[in-house]
Motif scaffolding. Structure first.
Motif, PDB file in Angstrom:
ATOM      1  N   CYS A 192       0.844  -1.184   0.000  1.00  0.00           N
ATOM      2  CA  CYS A 192       0.000   0.000   0.000  1.00  0.00           C
ATOM      3  C   CYS A 192       0.882   1.237   0.000  1.00  0.00           C
ATOM      4  N   SER A 193       0.293   2.348  -0.394  1.00  0.00           N
ATOM      5  CA  SER A 193       1.020   3.607  -0.383  1.00  0.00           C
ATOM      6  C   SER A 193       0.040   4.731  -0.100  1.00  0.00           C
ATOM      7  N   ALA A 194       0.572   5.852   0.322  1.00  0.00           N
ATOM      8  CA  ALA A 194      -0.260   7.022   0.597  1.00  0.00           C
ATOM      9  C   ALA A 194       0.528   8.272   0.253  1.00  0.00           C
ATOM     10  N   THR A 195      -0.184   9.282  -0.191  1.00  0.00           N
ATOM     11  CA  THR A 195       0.437  10.555  -0.553  1.00  0.00           C
ATOM     12  C   THR A 195       0.487  11.475   0.658  1.00  0.00           C
ATOM     13  N   ILE A 196       1.597  12.173   0.791  1.00  0.00           N
ATOM     14  CA  ILE A 196       1.726  13.246   1.772  1.00  0.00           C
ATOM     15  C   ILE A 196       2.261  14.464   1.026  1.00  0.00           C
ATOM     16  N   ILE A 197       2.078  15.628   1.602  1.00  0.00           N
ATOM     17  CA  ILE A 197       2.560  16.872   1.003  1.00  0.00           C
ATOM     18  C   ILE A 197       3.671  17.442   1.872  1.00  0.00           C
ATOM     19  N   PHE A 198       4.773  17.791   1.237  1.00  0.00           N
ATOM     20  CA  PHE A 198       5.857  18.507   1.918  1.00  0.00           C
ATOM     21  C   PHE A 198       5.722  19.976   1.551  1.00  0.00           C
ATOM     22  N   ASP A 199       5.495  20.808   2.548  1.00  0.00           N
ATOM     23  CA  ASP A 199       5.381  22.255   2.358  1.00  0.00           C
ATOM     24  C   ASP A 199       6.670  22.866   2.883  1.00  0.00           C
ATOM     25  N   ILE A 200       7.539  23.256   1.962  1.00  0.00           N
ATOM     26  CA  ILE A 200       8.880  23.709   2.329  1.00  0.00           C
ATOM     27  C   ILE A 200       8.929  25.227   2.224  1.00  0.00           C
ATOM     28  N   ASP A 201       9.054  25.890   3.374  1.00  0.00           N
ATOM     29  CA  ASP A 201       9.112  27.348   3.420  1.00  0.00           C
ATOM     30  C   ASP A 201      10.440  27.848   2.873  1.00  0.00           C
ATOM     31  N   MET A 202      10.390  28.981   2.174  1.00  0.00           N
ATOM     32  CA  MET A 202      11.600  29.581   1.631  1.00  0.00           C
ATOM     33  C   MET A 202      12.470  30.111   2.762  1.00  0.00           C
ATOM     34  N   ASN A 203      13.745  29.813   2.695  1.00  0.00           N
ATOM     35  CA  ASN A 203      14.699  30.377   3.635  1.00  0.00           C
ATOM     36  C   ASN A 203      14.952  31.820   3.199  1.00  0.00           C
ATOM     37  N   PRO A 204      14.888  32.802   4.105  1.00  0.00           N
ATOM     38  CA  PRO A 204      15.073  34.197   3.693  1.00  0.00           C
ATOM     39  C   PRO A 204      16.480  34.493   3.157  1.00  0.00           C
ATOM     40  N   VAL A 205      17.457  33.680   3.510  1.00  0.00           N
ATOM     41  CA  VAL A 205      18.807  33.846   2.979  1.00  0.00           C
ATOM     42  C   VAL A 205      19.063  32.686   2.029  1.00  0.00           C
ATOM     43  N   GLN A 206      19.051  32.993   0.740  1.00  0.00           N
ATOM     44  CA  GLN A 206      19.294  31.977  -0.271  1.00  0.00           C
ATOM     45  C   GLN A 206      20.784  31.673  -0.358  1.00  0.00           C
ATOM     46  N   LYS A 207      21.127  30.430  -0.573  1.00  0.00           N
ATOM     47  CA  LYS A 207      22.536  30.031  -0.591  1.00  0.00           C
ATOM     48  C   LYS A 207      23.330  30.726  -1.677  1.00  0.00           C
ATOM     49  N   ASP A 208      22.701  31.079  -2.802  1.00  0.00           N
ATOM     50  CA  ASP A 208      23.456  31.713  -3.872  1.00  0.00           C
ATOM     51  C   ASP A 208      23.747  33.191  -3.619  1.00  0.00           C
ATOM     52  N   VAL A 209      23.170  33.788  -2.546  1.00  0.00           N
ATOM     53  CA  VAL A 209      23.488  35.189  -2.246  1.00  0.00           C
ATOM     54  C   VAL A 209      24.593  35.313  -1.205  1.00  0.00           C
ATOM     55  N   VAL A 210      25.012  34.208  -0.636  1.00  0.00           N
ATOM     56  CA  VAL A 210      26.111  34.229   0.324  1.00  0.00           C
ATOM     57  C   VAL A 210      27.411  34.244  -0.480  1.00  0.00           C
ATOM     58  N   GLU A 211      28.180  35.348  -0.370  1.00  0.00           N
ATOM     59  CA  GLU A 211      29.315  35.530  -1.261  1.00  0.00           C
ATOM     60  C   GLU A 211      30.673  35.222  -0.653  1.00  0.00           C
ATOM     61  N   SER A 212      30.892  35.575   0.590  1.00  0.00           N
ATOM     62  CA  SER A 212      32.226  35.379   1.151  1.00  0.00           C
ATOM     63  C   SER A 212      32.206  34.329   2.244  1.00  0.00           C
ATOM     64  N   ASP A 213      33.403  33.847   2.572  1.00  0.00           N
ATOM     65  CA  ASP A 213      33.502  32.841   3.626  1.00  0.00           C
ATOM     66  C   ASP A 213      32.971  33.367   4.948  1.00  0.00           C
ATOM     67  N   SER A 214      33.253  34.638   5.249  1.00  0.00           N
ATOM     68  CA  SER A 214      32.806  35.173   6.535  1.00  0.00           C
ATOM     69  C   SER A 214      31.284  35.279   6.576  1.00  0.00           C
ATOM     70  N   ASP A 215      30.653  35.659   5.445  1.00  0.00           N
ATOM     71  CA  ASP A 215      29.190  35.696   5.400  1.00  0.00           C
ATOM     72  C   ASP A 215      28.622  34.303   5.639  1.00  0.00           C
ATOM     73  N   TYR A 216      29.224  33.318   4.990  1.00  0.00           N
ATOM     74  CA  TYR A 216      28.726  31.964   5.132  1.00  0.00           C
ATOM     75  C   TYR A 216      28.892  31.463   6.555  1.00  0.00           C
ATOM     76  N   LYS A 217      30.031  31.766   7.168  1.00  0.00           N
ATOM     77  CA  LYS A 217      30.258  31.352   8.548  1.00  0.00           C
ATOM     78  C   LYS A 217      29.216  31.970   9.462  1.00  0.00           C
ATOM     79  N   ASP A 218      28.926  33.266   9.265  1.00  0.00           N
ATOM     80  CA  ASP A 218      27.890  33.923  10.068  1.00  0.00           C
ATOM     81  C   ASP A 218      26.532  33.293   9.829  1.00  0.00           C
TER      82      ASP A 218
END
Length: 134
Positions: free
Chosen positions: A105-131
């Motif tokens: 048997c199987s059943a469907t579930i929904i994953f509702d994934i909220d957007m993270n306000p800090v997107q990984k592609d906007v983190v530019e430097s090592d210090s920003d990423y560490k913070d």
């Protein structure tokens, strides 16, 4: 500390589709605990006879598969970080299989994934990423 998302699934009645709320980039490996039912009654599972898997398709078309641990009336899944790469609502499947791998048997579930306000592609430097990760 371990975060557990607990949902109920009735593999026969299917009165509603459970929703699991997560946050984008969640890499803390939260757990999904599925309490199993059949027509409103607890569905007792034997780990010797039943295996479980969680299937999920990301918006880029790639699949994520997470095996589950079966115990009495519950199945526990680790939610891998690959499932939280994209924000939005995505269907997933909880599957129960017999000892030779046939889907019982199987059943469907929904994953509702909220957007993270800090997107990984906007983190530019090592210090920003560490913070960001601290």
């Amino acid at each position: 500390m371990v975060i557990q998302h607990i949902i109920d699934i009735d593999f026969v009645a299917r009165d509603n589709t459970p929703v699991v709320h997560l946050t984008q980039y969640d890499d803390g490996l939260p757990y999904l605990v599925v309490r199993t039912f059949q027509n409103g009654n607890p569905l007792v599972l034997s780990s010797n006879e039943v295996t479980a898997s969680l299937r999920f398709m990301k918006s880029d078309g790639n699949f994520v598969l997470s095996p589950g641990t079966v115990s009495d009336t519950e199945v526990c899944f680790k939610i891998p970080s690959a499932m939280t790469v994209f924000q939005g609502k995505y269907p997933g499947k909880v599957e129960l299989k017999d000892s030779i791998g046939r889907i019982i048997c199987s059943a469907t579930i929904i994953f509702d994934i909220d957007m993270n306000p800090v997107q990984k592609d906007v983190v530019e430097s090592d210090s920003d990423y560490k913070d960001y990760i601290d």
